[in-house]
Design a protein around this motif. Structure first.
Motif, PDB file in Angstrom:
ATOM      1  N   PHE A  48       8.130   5.432  -2.559  1.00 45.64           N
ATOM      2  CA  PHE A  48       8.075   6.747  -3.206  1.00 45.64           C
ATOM      3  C   PHE A  48       7.677   7.856  -2.221  1.00 45.64           C
ATOM      4  O   PHE A  48       7.469   8.996  -2.646  1.00 45.64           O
ATOM      5  CB  PHE A  48       7.090   6.708  -4.372  1.00 45.64           C
ATOM      6  CG  PHE A  48       7.560   5.855  -5.526  1.00 45.64           C
ATOM      7  CD1 PHE A  48       8.501   6.341  -6.421  1.00 45.64           C
ATOM      8  CD2 PHE A  48       7.066   4.569  -5.698  1.00 45.64           C
ATOM      9  CE1 PHE A  48       8.941   5.557  -7.490  1.00 45.64           C
ATOM     10  CE2 PHE A  48       7.495   3.776  -6.751  1.00 45.64           C
ATOM     11  CZ  PHE A  48       8.445   4.268  -7.655  1.00 45.64           C
ATOM     12  N   ASP A  49       7.583   7.514  -0.943  1.00 41.87           N
ATOM     13  CA  ASP A  49       7.251   8.485   0.101  1.00 41.87           C
ATOM     14  C   ASP A  49       5.952   9.232  -0.221  1.00 41.87           C
ATOM     15  O   ASP A  49       5.899  10.469  -0.252  1.00 41.87           O
ATOM     16  CB  ASP A  49       8.401   9.482   0.270  1.00 41.87           C
ATOM     17  CG  ASP A  49       8.249  10.315   1.549  1.00 41.87           C
ATOM     18  OD1 ASP A  49       7.583   9.833   2.495  1.00 41.87           O
ATOM     19  OD2 ASP A  49       8.767  11.447   1.584  1.00 41.87           O
ATOM     20  N   LEU A  50       4.900   8.466  -0.466  1.00 49.05           N
ATOM     21  CA  LEU A  50       3.611   9.030  -0.827  1.00 49.05           C
ATOM     22  C   LEU A  50       2.619   8.826   0.316  1.00 49.05           C
ATOM     23  O   LEU A  50       2.653   7.807   1.008  1.00 49.05           O
ATOM     24  CB  LEU A  50       3.057   8.343  -2.089  1.00 49.05           C
ATOM     25  CG  LEU A  50       3.851   8.511  -3.386  1.00 49.05           C
ATOM     26  CD1 LEU A  50       3.287   7.591  -4.465  1.00 49.05           C
ATOM     27  CD2 LEU A  50       3.819   9.957  -3.854  1.00 49.05           C
ATOM     28  N   SER A  51       1.734   9.783   0.487  1.00 52.08           N
ATOM     29  CA  SER A  51       0.633   9.609   1.430  1.00 52.08           C
ATOM     30  C   SER A  51      -0.473   8.802   0.772  1.00 52.08           C
ATOM     31  O   SER A  51      -0.443   8.541  -0.445  1.00 52.08           O
ATOM     32  CB  SER A  51       0.090  10.975   1.856  1.00 52.08           C
ATOM     33  OG  SER A  51      -0.554  11.614   0.746  1.00 52.08           O
ATOM     34  N   HIS A  52      -1.466   8.419   1.557  1.00 49.96           N
ATOM     35  CA  HIS A  52      -2.621   7.715   0.991  1.00 49.96           C
ATOM     36  C   HIS A  52      -3.275   8.559  -0.093  1.00 49.96           C
ATOM     37  O   HIS A  52      -3.607   8.064  -1.177  1.00 49.96           O
ATOM     38  CB  HIS A  52      -3.638   7.412   2.103  1.00 49.96           C
ATOM     39  CG  HIS A  52      -3.211   6.342   3.046  1.00 49.96           C
ATOM     40  ND1 HIS A  52      -3.354   4.997   2.776  1.00 49.96           N
ATOM     41  CD2 HIS A  52      -2.634   6.423   4.279  1.00 49.96           C
ATOM     42  CE1 HIS A  52      -2.898   4.285   3.792  1.00 49.96           C
ATOM     43  NE2 HIS A  52      -2.453   5.124   4.718  1.00 49.96           N
ATOM     44  N   GLY A  53      -3.473   9.839   0.206  1.00 52.05           N
ATOM     45  CA  GLY A  53      -4.147  10.711  -0.748  1.00 52.05           C
ATOM     46  C   GLY A  53      -3.348  10.921  -2.018  1.00 52.05           C
ATOM     47  O   GLY A  53      -3.908  10.959  -3.114  1.00 52.05           O
ATOM     48  N   GLU A  54      -2.028  11.064  -1.886  1.00 44.96           N
ATOM     49  CA  GLU A  54      -1.178  11.288  -3.064  1.00 44.96           C
ATOM     50  C   GLU A  54      -1.171  10.069  -3.982  1.00 44.96           C
ATOM     51  O   GLU A  54      -1.296  10.202  -5.209  1.00 44.96           O
ATOM     52  CB  GLU A  54       0.240  11.622  -2.614  1.00 44.96           C
ATOM     53  CG  GLU A  54       0.358  13.009  -1.986  1.00 44.96           C
ATOM     54  CD  GLU A  54       1.693  13.218  -1.300  1.00 44.96           C
ATOM     55  OE1 GLU A  54       2.058  14.383  -1.053  1.00 44.96           O
ATOM     56  OE2 GLU A  54       2.382  12.203  -0.979  1.00 44.96           O
ATOM     57  N   PHE A  55      -1.031   8.887  -3.389  1.00 45.00           N
ATOM     58  CA  PHE A  55      -1.057   7.690  -4.231  1.00 45.00           C
ATOM     59  C   PHE A  55      -2.448   7.482  -4.832  1.00 45.00           C
ATOM     60  O   PHE A  55      -2.585   7.084  -5.989  1.00 45.00           O
ATOM     61  CB  PHE A  55      -0.651   6.459  -3.419  1.00 45.00           C
ATOM     62  CG  PHE A  55      -0.636   5.183  -4.235  1.00 45.00           C
ATOM     63  CD1 PHE A  55       0.113   5.078  -5.389  1.00 45.00           C
ATOM     64  CD2 PHE A  55      -1.403   4.087  -3.845  1.00 45.00           C
ATOM     65  CE1 PHE A  55       0.123   3.918  -6.148  1.00 45.00           C
ATOM     66  CE2 PHE A  55      -1.403   2.925  -4.594  1.00 45.00           C
ATOM     67  CZ  PHE A  55      -0.639   2.826  -5.741  1.00 45.00           C
ATOM     68  N   GLY A  56      -3.488   7.768  -4.042  1.00 44.29           N
ATOM     69  CA  GLY A  56      -4.842   7.648  -4.566  1.00 44.29           C
ATOM     70  C   GLY A  56      -5.085   8.581  -5.738  1.00 44.29           C
ATOM     71  O   GLY A  56      -5.740   8.213  -6.720  1.00 44.29           O
ATOM     72  N   LEU A  57      -4.533   9.790  -5.662  1.00 45.31           N
ATOM     73  CA  LEU A  57      -4.688  10.743  -6.759  1.00 45.31           C
ATOM     74  C   LEU A  57      -3.966  10.250  -8.001  1.00 45.31           C
ATOM     75  O   LEU A  57      -4.517  10.313  -9.113  1.00 45.31           O
ATOM     76  CB  LEU A  57      -4.139  12.108  -6.336  1.00 45.31           C
ATOM     77  CG  LEU A  57      -4.180  13.203  -7.413  1.00 45.31           C
ATOM     78  CD1 LEU A  57      -5.610  13.482  -7.845  1.00 45.31           C
ATOM     79  CD2 LEU A  57      -3.499  14.468  -6.909  1.00 45.31           C
TER      80      LEU A  57
END
Length: 425
Positions: A48-57
């Protein structure tokens, strides 16, 4: 064979179906727990092309939403037939797994995670422990202890299975397999274990009626345990004892989640090997089993309430260990100590609410505390991360948690000595 083990075996022989039902739900709750979903972290972020922070959120928001939802959803355990609420929860879990397996867009990912967290982390264990507390009285502690064994059991076996599945067939296909396991194996198993449950419910309801008619003084009032009456959730929220117990209730999950989430920071500060710390989780799971069984025996002998001021002592020792000791010997000691407290939490608080507030509305009361716990664990990584960002060390945080354990134990000690408020009726 020691007498306590004989007592457990005799109990299992007498009540195999309902006890296995409780164990199965807590075992398969693993599919909705953070330690299992985290195995798919890299693959989900890449797809899904997510960063660590985006997936964590996204994950935190899904967990928060499930924590809020369970206040209402969890109360359904008091109103729906056990077979119906169990079936609905398992279907919800299967749908969540299917959404993760199939989701072509990012929009469906939060919904899938929400269902996994609500049904897995929340409802599976909630249904299991509420049922043990409600339908067993003389052996309530042992019943909850047996059901709670599913948690360390899942921690011991499902991460390895998950890693093997991802490596063999891929992450999406792994969730498809999980959905199939729920539909083709777990649903038939649970429904077969609940055959004859109508007779159990009839006996439970008859005992409640007789207890009310005799003004809670007849010999049939065993189902009411030590509670002075059958409390409703709104009454519990007006009871000082409940809020004095909350720090002890929420503490272990909040602290353990924060330390585990930031374990790499701790390992780096102490100069430990990551592999050595990771291996400690096996000891963490193993130490929960004997402590959980011992707690069940003690609950049946002296009651859960009397144990409340003392159950955080091992956790206190664990936090002091990583806060003060830099030698690698601190790793097994830490996991041993916190595992002892975590192993006692399920039986202890499963029985405490029944002893204090009765069993008639136990589902809605436990749903409230479960919601608080889910929300607190979703905030823990963020709060500890904020402290780390301002250069507070993990050892200092651990010592702060040790102080918290002392204060929470004192608060619990005060709570168990208070008299309940008068019946508003």
């Amino acid at each position: 064979m020691p007498p306590p083990l004989r007592a457990y075996l005799r109990f299992l022989v007498e009540q195999p179906r309902l006890l296995t039902f409780g164990f199965a739900l807590t075992l398969f709750s693993s599919f909705g727990q953070t330690y299992f979903i985290a195995l798919f972290n890299v693959e989900i972020r890449e797809d899904f092309d997510l960063s660590h922070g985006e997936f964590g959120l996204i994950y935190s928001l899904a967990t928060l939403a499930s924590g809020i939802s369970i206040i209402w959803v969890g109360s359904l355990v008091d109103r729906l037939d056990l077979r119906v609420i169990s079936l609905l929860t398992m279907i919800g879990m299967a749908v969540g797994a299917l959404l993760l397996s199939w989701s072509p867009t990012l929009l469906l990912l939060p919904i899938g995670l929400y269902l996994l967290r609500l049904c897995g982390q929340g409802m599976y264990g909630h249904i299991a422990i509420t049922s043990m507390a409600r339908y067993f009285e003389a052996n309530r502690g042992k019943a909850i202890s047996i059901a709670s064994l599913g948690y360390p059991g899942g921690e011991a076996i499902f991460p390895l299975i998950g890693v093997m599945l991802i490596a063999t067939i891929g992450w999406r296909e792994s969730w498809l397999v999980i959905a199939c396991v729920i539909v083709l194996f777990m649903i038939p198993l649970v429904l077969s274990l609940l055959r004859g449950h109508s007779e159990r419910v009839q006996a439970y309801e008859a005992a409640l009626r007789r207890a009310r008619e005799s003004d809670r003084e007849s010999s049939d009032q065993s189902i009411l345990v030590r509670a002075d009456r059958q409390w409703r959730r709104r009454e519990v929220l007006r009871d000082r004892r409940f809020f004095l117990l909350l720090p002890a209730i929420l503490g272990p999950a909040f602290m353990a989640t924060g330390v585990f989430f930031h374990q790499l920071q701790l390992v780096d500060e102490r100069g430990w090997e990551v592999e050595a710390f990771a291996a400690g989780f096996m000891l963490f799971a193993a130490s929960q089993v004997p402590m959980g069984l011992a707690t069940g025996i003690l609950i049946d002998r002296i009651g859960a309430v009397r144990l409340l001021p003392f159950f955080l002592i091992p956790f206190l020792l664990g936090m002091l260990t990583i806060g003060l000791i830099s030698h690698p010997i601190a790793i097994p000691l830490f996991f041993l100590f916190i595992g002892m407290t975590v192993g006692s939490v399920g039986p202890l608080f499963g029985a405490t609410w029944a002893e204090l507030y009765g069993v008639e509305h136990l589902g809605s009361i436990r749903a409230l505390t479960t919601s608080f716990m889910v929300v607190s664990t979703s905030l823990s990584p963020f709060l500890l991360g904020a402290l780390i960002d301002i250069n507070v060390s993990m050892s200092a945080i651990a010592l702060g948690f040790a102080g918290y354990c002392v204060l929470a134990s004192v608060s619990a000690g005060i709570a168990v000595r208070l008299q309940p408020p008068p019946d508003p009726e």
